[in-house]
Design a protein around this motif. Structure first.
Motif, PDB file in Angstrom:
ATOM      1  N   SER A 211      -5.576 -36.378 -19.685  1.00 64.28           N
ATOM      2  CA  SER A 211      -4.129 -36.223 -19.441  1.00 64.28           C
ATOM      3  C   SER A 211      -3.604 -34.930 -20.053  1.00 64.28           C
ATOM      4  O   SER A 211      -2.731 -34.283 -19.487  1.00 64.28           O
ATOM      5  CB  SER A 211      -3.356 -37.431 -19.987  1.00 64.28           C
ATOM      6  OG  SER A 211      -3.483 -37.515 -21.398  1.00 64.28           O
ATOM      7  N   HIS A 212      -4.132 -34.573 -21.213  1.00 61.00           N
ATOM      8  CA  HIS A 212      -3.720 -33.330 -21.880  1.00 61.00           C
ATOM      9  C   HIS A 212      -4.691 -33.050 -23.013  1.00 61.00           C
ATOM     10  O   HIS A 212      -5.512 -33.910 -23.360  1.00 61.00           O
ATOM     11  CB  HIS A 212      -2.269 -33.397 -22.347  1.00 61.00           C
ATOM     12  CG  HIS A 212      -2.002 -34.425 -23.422  1.00 61.00           C
ATOM     13  ND1 HIS A 212      -2.134 -35.778 -23.218  1.00 61.00           N
ATOM     14  CD2 HIS A 212      -1.611 -34.283 -24.716  1.00 61.00           C
ATOM     15  CE1 HIS A 212      -1.817 -36.422 -24.336  1.00 61.00           C
ATOM     16  NE2 HIS A 212      -1.504 -35.530 -25.266  1.00 61.00           N
ATOM     17  N   LEU A 213      -4.587 -31.867 -23.595  1.00 61.17           N
ATOM     18  CA  LEU A 213      -5.642 -31.422 -24.513  1.00 61.17           C
ATOM     19  C   LEU A 213      -5.259 -31.541 -25.985  1.00 61.17           C
ATOM     20  O   LEU A 213      -5.788 -30.822 -26.830  1.00 61.17           O
ATOM     21  CB  LEU A 213      -6.069 -29.993 -24.150  1.00 61.17           C
ATOM     22  CG  LEU A 213      -6.742 -29.890 -22.768  1.00 61.17           C
ATOM     23  CD1 LEU A 213      -7.031 -28.433 -22.412  1.00 61.17           C
ATOM     24  CD2 LEU A 213      -8.029 -30.715 -22.703  1.00 61.17           C
TER      25      LEU A 213
ATOM     26  N   SER B  15      -5.608 -33.452 -29.580  1.00 62.06           N
ATOM     27  CA  SER B  15      -6.883 -33.865 -30.168  1.00 62.06           C
ATOM     28  C   SER B  15      -7.243 -35.316 -29.883  1.00 62.06           C
ATOM     29  O   SER B  15      -8.429 -35.657 -29.788  1.00 62.06           O
ATOM     30  CB  SER B  15      -6.869 -33.633 -31.677  1.00 62.06           C
ATOM     31  OG  SER B  15      -5.871 -34.434 -32.274  1.00 62.06           O
ATOM     32  N   ASP B  16      -6.235 -36.180 -29.712  1.00 57.11           N
ATOM     33  CA  ASP B  16      -6.536 -37.606 -29.548  1.00 57.11           C
ATOM     34  C   ASP B  16      -6.766 -37.993 -28.085  1.00 57.11           C
ATOM     35  O   ASP B  16      -6.827 -39.182 -27.763  1.00 57.11           O
ATOM     36  CB  ASP B  16      -5.430 -38.478 -30.160  1.00 57.11           C
ATOM     37  CG  ASP B  16      -4.055 -38.192 -29.603  1.00 57.11           C
ATOM     38  OD1 ASP B  16      -3.711 -37.012 -29.415  1.00 57.11           O
ATOM     39  OD2 ASP B  16      -3.313 -39.160 -29.339  1.00 57.11           O
ATOM     40  N   HIS B  17      -6.921 -36.987 -27.215  1.00 55.78           N
ATOM     41  CA  HIS B  17      -7.214 -37.281 -25.797  1.00 55.78           C
ATOM     42  C   HIS B  17      -8.469 -36.552 -25.315  1.00 55.78           C
ATOM     43  O   HIS B  17      -8.963 -36.839 -24.232  1.00 55.78           O
ATOM     44  CB  HIS B  17      -6.003 -36.935 -24.927  1.00 55.78           C
ATOM     45  CG  HIS B  17      -4.813 -37.776 -25.280  1.00 55.78           C
ATOM     46  ND1 HIS B  17      -4.427 -38.869 -24.547  1.00 55.78           N
ATOM     47  CD2 HIS B  17      -3.970 -37.724 -26.350  1.00 55.78           C
ATOM     48  CE1 HIS B  17      -3.387 -39.444 -25.140  1.00 55.78           C
ATOM     49  NE2 HIS B  17      -3.091 -38.772 -26.232  1.00 55.78           N
ATOM     50  N   MET B  18      -8.960 -35.607 -26.115  1.00 57.50           N
ATOM     51  CA  MET B  18     -10.163 -34.859 -25.745  1.00 57.50           C
ATOM     52  C   MET B  18     -11.260 -34.990 -26.806  1.00 57.50           C
ATOM     53  O   MET B  18     -12.268 -34.315 -26.752  1.00 57.50           O
ATOM     54  CB  MET B  18      -9.850 -33.367 -25.500  1.00 57.50           C
ATOM     55  CG  MET B  18      -9.034 -32.611 -26.556  1.00 57.50           C
ATOM     56  SD  MET B  18      -9.827 -32.365 -28.172  1.00 57.50           S
ATOM     57  CE  MET B  18     -11.163 -31.274 -27.733  1.00 57.50           C
TER      58      MET B  18
END
Ligand code: ZN
Length: 263
Positions: free
Chosen positions: A99-101, A103-106
């Protein structure tokens, strides 16, 4: 964590750990009506992780958790265990949409300089890649970690990009420049997996609350309002990344008052 069922499609939350947010991160917020969402110490403890979607022969990962990180905000590290617990290995994943970059999504895309999901194409909003990698907006380290997976990345340039049959992206900018939601449609049902367009259930009604880490707060509020209005349509569910139990919300339009149910 209970799977979310959308028509014939099963969306399995993959728990990675928790993040601790504080109420003052939500500008203009009044928690009087929303105290039940807060922990005893007044913080908001939210899950972090991603979602596994079984779509025909495809295994899709939506967002990639925070990784094996333990600091004052995040306590992660369990996402691969969650994946293995439902019988899926890293190499089985063929499609990832991030969804976006932040830290807690990549977080799990790479580990120690190596790609974690070797057979997956990683779809990312082009504006986020420019912001976080080319412009290093969150620092050099984040950009370096993302460059590890660069050859597997497919940039999303247009709203409504079809990734797979039944899985289409939606441009939902504001939290970050290229923030991208994923719309899963099956039969008469639709699930909008919307990353960090909303951070907590209170924002379903308090859509004007702005969040500390929204890059463009006014745009994020407009995006949030549009998504919540869309959520009022019949057969539509909203699935943010950080709702309690990693579950979805349904909006219940009643007598002009917006109400919601989750799970
Ligand atoms: Zn997040």
């Amino acid at each position: 964590m209970q799977p979310v069922i959308v028509g014939d499609v099963v969306v399995q939350p993959l728990y990675d750990g928790t993040a601790v947010l504080t109420t003052d991160m939500f500008f203009g917020s009044d928690w009087t009506e929303h105290r039940h969402l807060l922990a005893d110490d007044g913080t908001l403890v939210v899950p972090v992780g991603g979602f596994l979607v079984r779509l025909g022969e495809h295994l899709v990962l939506l967002d990639a958790g925070v990784g094996d990180v333990h600091d004052t905000m995040f306590d992660g590290g369990r996402m691969l265990e969650s994946l293995h617990a439902v019988g899926v290995r890293e190499a089985d994943i063929d499609t990832i949409v991030v969804s976006h970059l932040h830290s807690d999504h990549m977080g799990w895309l790479e580990r120690d300089g190596a790609i974690t999901f070797p057979n997956a194409t990683i779809h990312v909003g082009a504006a986020d890649w420019r912001f976080f990698v080319d412009e290093q907006a969150n620092g050099k380290r984040r950009a370096e970690r993302l460059r590890v997976v660069q050859e597997h990345v497919s940039l999303i340039h247009h709203d409504g990009t079809a990734i797979l049959p039944g899985l289409v992206t939606r441009a939902t900018p504001g939290h970050t420049p290229g923030h991208t939601s994923t719309v899963i449609t099956s039969g008469a049902e639709r699930l909008i997996v919307l990353g960090d367009a909303l951070h907590c259930p209170a924002q379903l009604t308090e859509t004007e609350w702005e969040f500390l880490y929204d890059e463009d707060r006014a745009l994020a509020a407009r995006t949030r309002q549009a998504l919540v209005r869309e959520g009022e349509q019949t057969g539509t569910m909203l699935l943010p990344c950080h709702f309690p139990g990693m579950t979805f919300a349904r909006l219940l339009p009643m007598q002009g008052v917006r109400r919601w149910s989750i799970g």
